[in-house]
Design a protein around this motif. Sequence first.
Motif, PDB file in Angstrom:
ATOM      1  N   GLU A 378      -4.751  -7.011  -1.640  1.00 22.08           N
ATOM      2  CA  GLU A 378      -3.387  -6.685  -2.060  1.00 22.08           C
ATOM      3  C   GLU A 378      -2.620  -5.959  -0.953  1.00 22.08           C
ATOM      4  O   GLU A 378      -1.482  -6.309  -0.630  1.00 22.08           O
ATOM      5  N   ARG A 379      -3.263  -4.956  -0.343  1.00 22.06           N
ATOM      6  CA  ARG A 379      -2.578  -4.233   0.729  1.00 22.06           C
ATOM      7  C   ARG A 379      -2.481  -5.086   1.991  1.00 22.06           C
ATOM      8  O   ARG A 379      -1.553  -4.921   2.788  1.00 22.06           O
ATOM      9  N   THR A 380      -3.421  -6.004   2.176  1.00 25.46           N
ATOM     10  CA  THR A 380      -3.318  -6.936   3.297  1.00 25.46           C
ATOM     11  C   THR A 380      -2.066  -7.784   3.140  1.00 25.46           C
ATOM     12  O   THR A 380      -1.276  -7.942   4.077  1.00 25.46           O
ATOM     13  N   ARG A 381      -1.876  -8.330   1.957  1.00 26.13           N
ATOM     14  CA  ARG A 381      -0.713  -9.194   1.712  1.00 26.13           C
ATOM     15  C   ARG A 381       0.600  -8.427   1.898  1.00 26.13           C
ATOM     16  O   ARG A 381       1.592  -8.992   2.389  1.00 26.13           O
ATOM     17  N   ALA A 382       0.606  -7.161   1.550  1.00 26.66           N
ATOM     18  CA  ALA A 382       1.832  -6.370   1.638  1.00 26.66           C
ATOM     19  C   ALA A 382       2.277  -6.147   3.086  1.00 26.66           C
ATOM     20  O   ALA A 382       3.449  -5.860   3.335  1.00 26.66           O
ATOM     21  N   THR A 383       1.361  -6.287   4.032  1.00 26.68           N
ATOM     22  CA  THR A 383       1.727  -6.062   5.431  1.00 26.68           C
ATOM     23  C   THR A 383       2.038  -7.357   6.173  1.00 26.68           C
ATOM     24  O   THR A 383       2.320  -7.330   7.365  1.00 26.68           O
ATOM     25  N   GLU A 384       2.030  -8.491   5.472  1.00 30.26           N
ATOM     26  CA  GLU A 384       2.241  -9.793   6.109  1.00 30.26           C
ATOM     27  C   GLU A 384       3.659 -10.317   5.871  1.00 30.26           C
ATOM     28  O   GLU A 384       4.266 -10.065   4.824  1.00 30.26           O
ATOM     29  N   TRP A 385       4.162 -11.045   6.849  1.00 31.03           N
ATOM     30  CA  TRP A 385       5.417 -11.788   6.721  1.00 31.03           C
ATOM     31  C   TRP A 385       5.178 -13.169   7.306  1.00 31.03           C
ATOM     32  O   TRP A 385       4.597 -13.297   8.393  1.00 31.03           O
ATOM     33  N   TYR A 386       5.577 -14.209   6.586  1.00 34.09           N
ATOM     34  CA  TYR A 386       5.344 -15.579   7.023  1.00 34.09           C
ATOM     35  C   TYR A 386       6.656 -16.247   7.436  1.00 34.09           C
ATOM     36  O   TYR A 386       7.643 -16.187   6.694  1.00 34.09           O
ATOM     37  N   GLU A 387       6.644 -16.855   8.611  1.00 35.28           N
ATOM     38  CA  GLU A 387       7.820 -17.561   9.110  1.00 35.28           C
ATOM     39  C   GLU A 387       8.098 -18.746   8.175  1.00 35.28           C
ATOM     40  O   GLU A 387       7.221 -19.560   7.923  1.00 35.28           O
ATOM     41  N   PRO A 388       9.295 -18.828   7.586  1.00 33.34           N
ATOM     42  CA  PRO A 388       9.571 -19.828   6.548  1.00 33.34           C
ATOM     43  C   PRO A 388       9.335 -21.275   6.974  1.00 33.34           C
ATOM     44  O   PRO A 388       8.818 -22.076   6.197  1.00 33.34           O
TER      45      PRO A 388
END
Length: 519
Positions: A378-388
């Motif tokens: 969950e905290r891993t996902r919160a720190t990620e941003w994916y290029e659309p």
Amino acid sequence: MASYAPAATIAEFGTLPGRVHEHAVSRPDATALIDADSAVTYQALDRRIDRAVAALQRDGFSPGDVVAICAANSIDYVVAMLAALRAGGSFAPLAPSSTAEALGLMLDNSGATFAFVDAYGRNAQEALAARSAIRPVGINDDGPYTPIDDWLADTNTTPEPVEPDPDTIFNIIYSSGTTGAPKGIVHTNRLRWPQIAGGVVKLYDESSVTLVSTPLYSNTTLVSFMPALAAGGTLVLMPKFDAGRFLALAEQHHVTHAMLVPVQYRRLLDHPDFDHTDLSSFQIKCCTSSPFGADVKAEVLERWPGGLLEFYGMTEGGGSCMLVAHEHPDKLHTVGQPMPGHELRIIDEDGIEIERSRVGEIVGHSGFIMRGYHGDAERTRATEWYEPDTGARFIRTGDIGYFDEDGFLNIVGRAKETIISGGFNIFPSDIEAVLREHEALADVAVFGVDSAQWGETPVAFVTLAPGADIDAETIQAWANARLGKFQRLSDTRVVDAVPRNAIGKVSRKDLRRIYSENA
């Protein structure tokens, strides 16, 4: 002088213990490590690692297992670290300054089966007492555990060879954050190899003498320690930073390289022995971890021989920048340009990419990105941003900034530290920059506190320079005369020291706690 471009070629994959063995064969009598008590050659270091590997295997360590280390920098700290890797496992370096409760959480999260502890790791003893499944080993002789010299396998013992796996865990590094449960940042062997081999920035060679004054549990230290050792140079390990001792060691050993954090630079420059110490052997000094004032960079360039590099990035990885300060004296207010193979972008509060010249959150992508937070999807996902468009994975830094017209990154502040006062965003770094202009101040930290009228309001903690005689009210009036209307300080406190962790980051949690206790 060092080169700042990727090495022409590096082996597709290798290991740090493997590099140590190569030097042990080709240059057996070269000095590898020097600590407070002794020195060791590459041949002796390689053999001691083998004895530790054999002891781990004898006591049930299997590939994939984790060794925890809670100790000050020393030769045997390095032995424990490299033995875990050579045995096919990983290591979890733990901060001795952590509470017993926090250390217990780290031990549980890492799943460590062995723990190496010295006198600095006393809090770990309490945590280990409740965890009988973990085998403790003492790095020195003054604790309750079997000393490492007695634990090591016999000198004639040969460990079972283990084929290194690029995709297994290299380390679990626990974040230096001061809030919430510790986050275990996972790096794999494959991820670490370019750093070890000098494939990102080539700084070290066999003639390098590197003074290690930051703790080995920090990624700040590891990113300089690993390539320096892999290159076959000599590393001088300080168990604890002391400015006078640093200067003495630098002169004694003709040190060429050092990785320091900003607060260390300030303490060294202010030390009475600084201008009387021969530092002419220095080739490169590096800095990372926390904001590095342009005024301090300029002073380092003026007074300290050799080049100065500042690195900007996160332990989690993503995108990093490098400022070659001695080549860009007009850009000291920035953290430099993206390193080769690193891409940084700016996003707004809704996660939408915006122009690089606009202020927003910095996100980064490169070949160096953590696998994730250990056991915490969950905290891993919160720190990620994916290029659309491409789906490329970026890491959110939590930093607010923008790029100037020359492609240099300017950091405005931390997203979580932004003070929202009367509906306006206030960045503590802007106020701190003004306070640092006052000659009577040695250190400053600005943070927000609750305000019934404004929602939040900025408060400053300051320390005085030696010999300064000024009160908090005068300092605040001076600063507020230079600040914007919505930036003005509502309170200022003169303190003995601004609370920082071991690598120099301001602990804003402690600032708020101290302030509330003395309101």
